[in-house]
Write an enzyme that holds these catalytic residues in place. Structure first.
Site, PDB file in Angstrom:
ATOM      1  N   GLN A   1       0.753  -1.278  -0.183  1.00  0.00           N
ATOM      2  CA  GLN A   1      -0.423  -0.100   0.106  1.00  0.00           C
ATOM      3  C   GLN A   1       1.140   0.727  -0.138  1.00  0.00           C
ATOM      4  O   GLN A   1       1.738   1.658   0.370  1.00  0.00           O
ATOM      5  CB  GLN A   1      -0.692  -0.086   1.586  1.00  0.00           C
ATOM      6  CG  GLN A   1      -2.335  -1.131   1.106  1.00  0.00           C
ATOM      7  CD  GLN A   1      -2.705  -1.186   2.263  1.00  0.00           C
ATOM      8  OE1 GLN A   1      -3.303  -1.290   3.288  1.00  0.00           O
ATOM      9  NE2 GLN A   1      -3.868   0.356   1.887  1.00  0.00           N
ATOM     10  N   HIS A   2       0.096   1.978  -0.470  1.00  0.00           N
ATOM     11  CA  HIS A   2       0.442   3.438  -0.046  1.00  0.00           C
ATOM     12  C   HIS A   2       1.548   3.915  -1.493  1.00  0.00           C
ATOM     13  O   HIS A   2       1.642   5.673  -0.863  1.00  0.00           O
ATOM     14  CB  HIS A   2       1.236   3.774   1.459  1.00  0.00           C
ATOM     15  CG  HIS A   2       0.464   3.751   2.299  1.00  0.00           C
ATOM     16  ND1 HIS A   2      -1.020   3.379   2.627  1.00  0.00           N
ATOM     17  CD2 HIS A   2       0.144   2.557   3.238  1.00  0.00           C
ATOM     18  CE1 HIS A   2      -1.415   3.387   3.556  1.00  0.00           C
ATOM     19  NE2 HIS A   2      -0.618   2.683   3.947  1.00  0.00           N
TER      20      HIS A   2
ATOM     21  N   ASP B   1      -2.427  -4.973  -0.008  1.00  0.00           N
ATOM     22  CA  ASP B   1      -2.125  -6.526   0.586  1.00  0.00           C
ATOM     23  C   ASP B   1      -3.266  -7.165   1.343  1.00  0.00           C
ATOM     24  O   ASP B   1      -3.142  -7.606   1.786  1.00  0.00           O
ATOM     25  CB  ASP B   1      -0.403  -6.400   0.333  1.00  0.00           C
ATOM     26  CG  ASP B   1       0.064  -5.577   1.321  1.00  0.00           C
ATOM     27  OD1 ASP B   1      -0.586  -4.620   1.541  1.00  0.00           O
ATOM     28  OD2 ASP B   1       1.282  -5.075   2.296  1.00  0.00           O
TER      29      ASP B   1
END
Length: 546
Positions: free
Chosen positions: A85-86, A269
């Protein structure tokens, strides 16, 4: 004549590697797993990877999975990507990355995060609009860092993607994300005006929109605040199991698969791990999970989005919410302590108290929960006779304490009393690489005082992604699929008495150190004096670079 087996591919593109799971779509049987590594570079808070390497790793892993599964390429019917992520992926006009991606654990954007959090009406307004307060890991803060430090790159950007978005686009040629991964950007929330799935053709109105109560939109005011043109962003599919399209000719050739393979929107994820565990509207709600990996995370699928500044108020990929607490320092940080001490990772001191009075706060990469982006590792309580194994045990305890402290916040935010007997008796699902280690399992068990379930399946993110792929092919709810597959089942470890003495000792050190040592950079602390003689501050940069 036997029916030909239908195989789906679930891809887990994580920080360190790509894993591709070939799964029987009907039974959930894991047929094979292909793997390929990634390279992470950077020091002094920087953490970057080349997205082209992610694509190369995906191709390698998928080919290996299909080969090792012993099935013909024509048996593969669907594929989905779950990604870390991110991360900020910036694309040029040719659709290729302009620079290495800024990863979730890149803490250079901490000043930009703090500045953003103070705007838009402050933290409470961010919680109301996006479910999260900006911290260094969030993509909005990374975009601000890029604009401030590399303005020429920012001006040349023709597309902004998350890691899983980028890989899905490489598979299909279509720019698309899902509510789960989008909810980790801090520019996606409840507002209107988003580029929706209606422009995706196949993605609209297909699988993955089950109970879309958590579906939101890009927030135009936030995009304006951070100077991000919404035209640079992917469309948002109804859910991670939405059918986006099929493989492009180039992707099919690279993977050695037919062009008819269906591609799901995919997700982040953590959202995929929740699917793999059977968490969601068609499965378990308000059941806590602890994931022990490079980062430590705690999450649960719930019907309502909690508003807690210490949590990320993510959307799940099936229309529920996935509030999550994340720590930056978990298995990798503890392994680094083991290496520094010349010990095997399992070589902790015998007895119930692994640290033996030593306290370690292993914040080698700064920390996200609690929000201490400039912190360095801290060791206290050393004596001449301290056993090195006790220091390693204390590193386990410090990392586990930080994760379990976030768990208590998570439960409270979900409207549950962490100390209530019925809540404490609810099994804690322990996943990730650390769940396979004796020292990790026993430390979490002792400091939590909760029964544990350790799922037998080791590739829950990839299995969750495979369920998204199967959902895109058949229209089935992916959480219902994994519940039927039984991927979340595993060994049950009964509760042991909680080690209150160790818990309170670590809490006391954290409280005392936060105003000075943990809130400053190493250089600032060095200028101001170190205080107590038995406190050792570990230089983050030297540890990270080895």
């Amino acid at each position: 004549m036997p029916t030909r087996r239908s195989v789906v591919i679930g891809v887990d593109s994580s920080t360190q590697s790509t894993k591709a799971a070939a799964v029987d779509a009907d039974t959930g049987e894991l047929l094979a797993v292909g793997r390929a590594p990634h390279t992470v570079t950077g020091s002094a808070g920087a953490r970057e990877s080349d997205p082209e390497e992610w694509w190369t790793a995906l191709v390698t892993a998928v080919r290996a999975a299909v080969r090792d599964a012993g099935v013909p390429a024509g048996a593969v019917t669907g594929i989905a990507v779950a990604g870390q992520q991110h991360g900020l992926v910036t694309l040029g006009a040719d659709g290729r990355p302009l620079r290495p991606a800024l990863l979730w654990n890149d803490t250079r954007s901490a000043p930009q995060a703090a500045a953003l959090a103070a705007r838009l009406g402050g933290p409470a307004a961010w919680l109301e609009r996006t479910g999260s307060v900006p911290v260094a890991s969030m993509t909005a803060a990374k975009w601000q860092w890029l604009r401030a430090h590399e303005p020429r790159h920012a001006e040349a950007v023709a597309g902004v993607r998350l890691p899983h978005d980028h890989l899905t686009e490489r598979l299909t040629g279509i720019a698309v994300t899902d509510p789960g991964d989008a909810s980790g950007t801090c520019w996606y929330g409840r507002g209107g005006g988003a580029k929706s799935a209606e422009g995706l053709g196949e993605a609209a109105g297909t699988a993955g929109g089950h109970g879309v109560g958590a579906t939101g939109a890009y927030d135009p005011e936030i995009l304006d605040l951070i100077g991000l043109d919404p035209a640079l962003l992917p469309a948002v599919a109804p859910g991670g199991a939405s059918r986006v399209g099929t493989l492009t000719a180039a992707a099919a050739e690279a993977l050695g698969l037919p062009r008819t393979v269906v591609v799901a929107a995919g997700t982040g994820d953590n959202m995929a791990a929740a699917v793999g565990l059977g968490l969601g509207g068609a499965g378990l709600l308000d059941h806590p999970v602890v994931s022990l990996g490079t980062s430590g995370t705690v999450f649960a699928a719930t019907r309502g989005r909690p508003a807690d500044p210490g949590l990320a108020g993510f959307a799940a990929t099936d229309g529920t919410y996935l509030p999550l607490g994340c720590t930056l320092n978990c298995t990798l940080a503890v392994d680094r302590f083991a290496a520094l001490l010349g010990l095997d990772r399992e070589d902790t001191a015998p007895g119930g108290n692994g640290g033996g009075g030593v306290v370690v706060l292993p914040y080698l990469d700064g920390e996200r929960t609690p929000d201490l982006p400039h912190a360095a590792g801290l060791v206290t309580g050393l004596r001449h006779g301290t056993d090195p194994r006790a220091i390693l045990g204390a590193a386990y305890e410090g990392a586990a304490f930080t994760v379990l402290r976030a768990l208590d916040h998570l439960l409270a935010a979900c409207g549950l009393d962490p100390a209530a007997p019925d809540v404490r008796e609810r099994p804690l699902r322990l996943i990730g690489g650390g769940a396979r280690g004796r020292a990790w399992t026993e430390t979490v068990r002792r400091l939590s005082g909760r029964p544990l379930v350790v799922p037998a399946a080791e590739e829950l993110v990839a299995l969750g992604a495979a369920a998204l792929a199967a959902g895109a092919v058949t229209g089935a709810d992916p959480v219902a699929l994994t519940t039927a597959w039984g991927t979340g089942a595993g060994e049950v470890l009964p509760a042991v008495g909680r080690d209150e003495e160790t818990w309170h000792r670590i809490a006391g050190v954290l409280s005392a150190a936060t105003p000075t040592l943990l809130s400053s950079t190493v250089e600032e602390v060095g200028q101001g004096g170190r205080g107590e003689a038995d406190v050792v501050e570990v230089d983050t940069a030297s540890l990270a670079d080895g």
